[in-house]
Design an enzyme around this catalytic site. Structure first.
Site, PDB file in Angstrom:
ATOM      1  N   SER A 103       6.829   2.074   4.895  1.00 17.26           N
ATOM      2  CA  SER A 103       6.609   1.281   3.693  1.00 17.26           C
ATOM      3  C   SER A 103       7.475  -0.082   3.488  1.00 17.26           C
ATOM      4  O   SER A 103       8.405  -0.317   4.063  1.00 17.26           O
ATOM      5  CB  SER A 103       6.912   2.390   2.444  1.00 17.26           C
ATOM      6  OG  SER A 103       6.874   1.623   1.186  1.00 17.26           O
ATOM      7  N   HIS A 104       6.870  -1.000   2.448  1.00 13.91           N
ATOM      8  CA  HIS A 104       7.844  -2.045   2.172  1.00 13.91           C
ATOM      9  C   HIS A 104       9.226  -1.755   1.417  1.00 13.91           C
ATOM     10  O   HIS A 104      10.025  -2.582   1.519  1.00 13.91           O
ATOM     11  CB  HIS A 104       6.824  -2.898   1.239  1.00 13.91           C
ATOM     12  CG  HIS A 104       5.779  -3.852   1.991  1.00 13.91           C
ATOM     13  ND1 HIS A 104       4.960  -3.343   2.677  1.00 13.91           N
ATOM     14  CD2 HIS A 104       5.665  -5.132   2.307  1.00 13.91           C
ATOM     15  CE1 HIS A 104       4.350  -4.174   3.115  1.00 13.91           C
ATOM     16  NE2 HIS A 104       4.714  -5.261   3.022  1.00 13.91           N
ATOM     17  N   SER A 105       9.089  -0.532   0.874  1.00 15.19           N
ATOM     18  CA  SER A 105      10.195  -0.147  -0.090  1.00 15.19           C
ATOM     19  C   SER A 105      10.904   0.944   0.943  1.00 15.19           C
ATOM     20  O   SER A 105      10.107   2.053   1.135  1.00 15.19           O
ATOM     21  CB  SER A 105       9.668   0.148  -1.052  1.00 15.19           C
ATOM     22  OG  SER A 105      10.825   1.046  -1.776  1.00 15.19           O
TER      23      SER A 105
END
Lengths: 209, 239
Positions: free
Chosen positions: B8-10
């Site tokens: 994930s980007h996060s």
């Protein structure tokens, strides 16, 4: 006139300077329709490429391009890391271990880079991506390379066509990448990836002279 | 056993999805990889490559991702990995849960990825109207396989005597109990029916504690499939 490893290193250093100069502009473009990190990411990536080149001097143009590719992949992040990384990696493979690049090899490297970007990002012309800049650049490079010109002329032709292609993204509605979530609202802005492609090719053309 | 990587980007999103999926699959290695490596949002090639190594226990890895560039990073890392890696084009949360349960059941990498992709349609009711005819998480709309309403189906009414009914954990137990069986199993509750191989479809039935559901199975292992589901319910799903 050929283009050896030293000239390719010089082109990448020129690219790093241009990216640094245009960092804010790329950030601004990307903030309009993306996540705003394109300028920062490319600046970090090309600074890392310069550091790597300071520490080692690969012997062939292909080895220089490969060093740039692996460095960009591991430092740029976002979509640009895999895309530019793949572009440089394919270009490196295309030129093999040739000690010097001629016009045909440079045109072939650009073609390989485009194919890599298309394979990685699955974008086509008109999707408002770097493919919109790179595709006409490759066509222009191949056209002039057939005429038996030198590397500088190939890169100049590619840079000119890339800039025109990048500018053509302004009215487009994005169909790939983060900007595609904006739909119609992505129209009216230059695509930051297409613009950075244009800037990079312009810097290579300058560095090759 | 197949391992999972959640890209994930996060960082927090990757960790949260891994935590959620791990609840359903205690033995599956699930490695989250989120963020740009320096505390910000983004994806980090080296971290994804490292997560693939961490998740691999020799059988291969399935990678799930959130947004476009995460897919590209995952695909690059997959190409360079020293183990078979399948990048699954699937919804992140539902896909990770479905993939984890499939992996826990001993499915192959392709089957795990197929379970993740099929999660697009699970949860939505009726699950069997899903256009995807994936064999693992299967859809009854599939023309080649007779739906389990034919004469030779094995049926049993099952009362959910546990407190929560077919909630997440019991649904995962049902799906896992059926893994490896050559049977197509439906669970019916009221007007709705769900593929018993899909945790999310089972949860989507919303069958509460005390509810009566019908289990309908076809295929060579149909009787064993119904027996296993009935046995789980009789044990109150080990609550």
């Amino acid at each position: 006139m050929g283009c050896g490893a030293d000239e390719v290193v010089a082109a990448l250093r020129a690219a790093a300077v241009v990216v640094a100069e245009h960092r804010e502009e790329l950030v601004r473009l990307d903030r309009a329709i993306g996540d705003g990190d394109h300028g920062e990411n490319l600046h970090r990536g090309f600074s890392a490429v310069v550091s790597k080149l300071d520490g080692s001097a690969p012997a062939t143009p292909g080895a220089v391009l490969k060093l740039a590719a692996t460095t960009l992949i591991s430092t740029v992040g976002g979509a640009a890391g895999p895309l530019y990384g793949t572009a440089f990696l394919r270009a490196a493979t295309a030129v093999g271990d040739a000690p010097e690049l001629d016009a045909a090899l440079v045109a072939g490297a650009l073609r390989a880079a485009l194919e890599g970007v298309v394979a990685r990002g699955k974008a086509v012309v008109g999707d408002k991506t770097m493919v919109d800049a790179l595709t006409p650049a490759v066509t222009a490079a191949e056209d002039v390379a057939e005429g038996g010109v030198d590397v500088a002329a190939v890169l100049a032709a590619a840079a000119g066509a890339a800039e025109e292609g990048a500018r053509s993204t302004e009215p487009l509605v994005a169909r790939k990448g983060r900007a595609s979530y904006l739909g119609e609202r992505s129209a009216g802005h230059l695509d930051p990836g297409a613009w950075s492609t244009s800037l990079l090719l312009r810097s290579f053309a300058g560095g090759a002279r | 056993m197949i391992g999972l990587v959640v890209v994930s980007h996060s960082r927090r999103l990757a960790e949260g999805v891994a935590e959620l999926a791990g609840q359903m699959a205690p033995d599956v290695r699930i490695a989250p990889s989120g963020g740009d490596g320096s505390g910000g949002l983004g994806t980090d090639y080296a971290a994804v490559a490292e997560a693939i190594s961490r998740a691999d226990s020799g059988g291969g890895v399935v990678v799930l991702y959130d947004l476009g560039s995460a897919r590209m990073v995952a695909e690059m890392a997959a190409e360079e990995a020293g183990t078979p890696v399948v990048v699954a084009d699937a919804p992140l949360v539902e896909g990770a849960v479905a993939a984890a349960v499939a992996a826990q059941g001993g499915a192959s990498a392709d089957e795990v990825a197929a379970a993740a992709r099929a999660a697009y349609h699970a949860g939505a009711t009726p699950a069997f109207a899903a256009p995807d005819t994936d064999p693992l998480a299967g859809a009854a709309g599939d023309a080649e396989v007779p739906a389990p309403s034919t004469e030779d189906a094995v049926r049993s009414d099952v009362v959910l005597t546990n407190d929560v009914g077919l909630h997440a954990r019991p649904a995962a137990l049902v799906a896992r109990a059926l893994a490896g069986l050559d049977a197509r199993v439906l669970v019916r509750y009221g007007e709705q029916e769900a593929d018993a191989a899909s945790v999310l479809a089972l949860m989507g039935l919303g069958a509460p504690g005390g509810a009566r559901v019908e289990v309908v199975a076809t295929g060579p292992d149909a009787a064993e499939a119904v027996r296993r589901v009935s046995a789980l319910a009789a044990r109150n799903f080990d609550e």
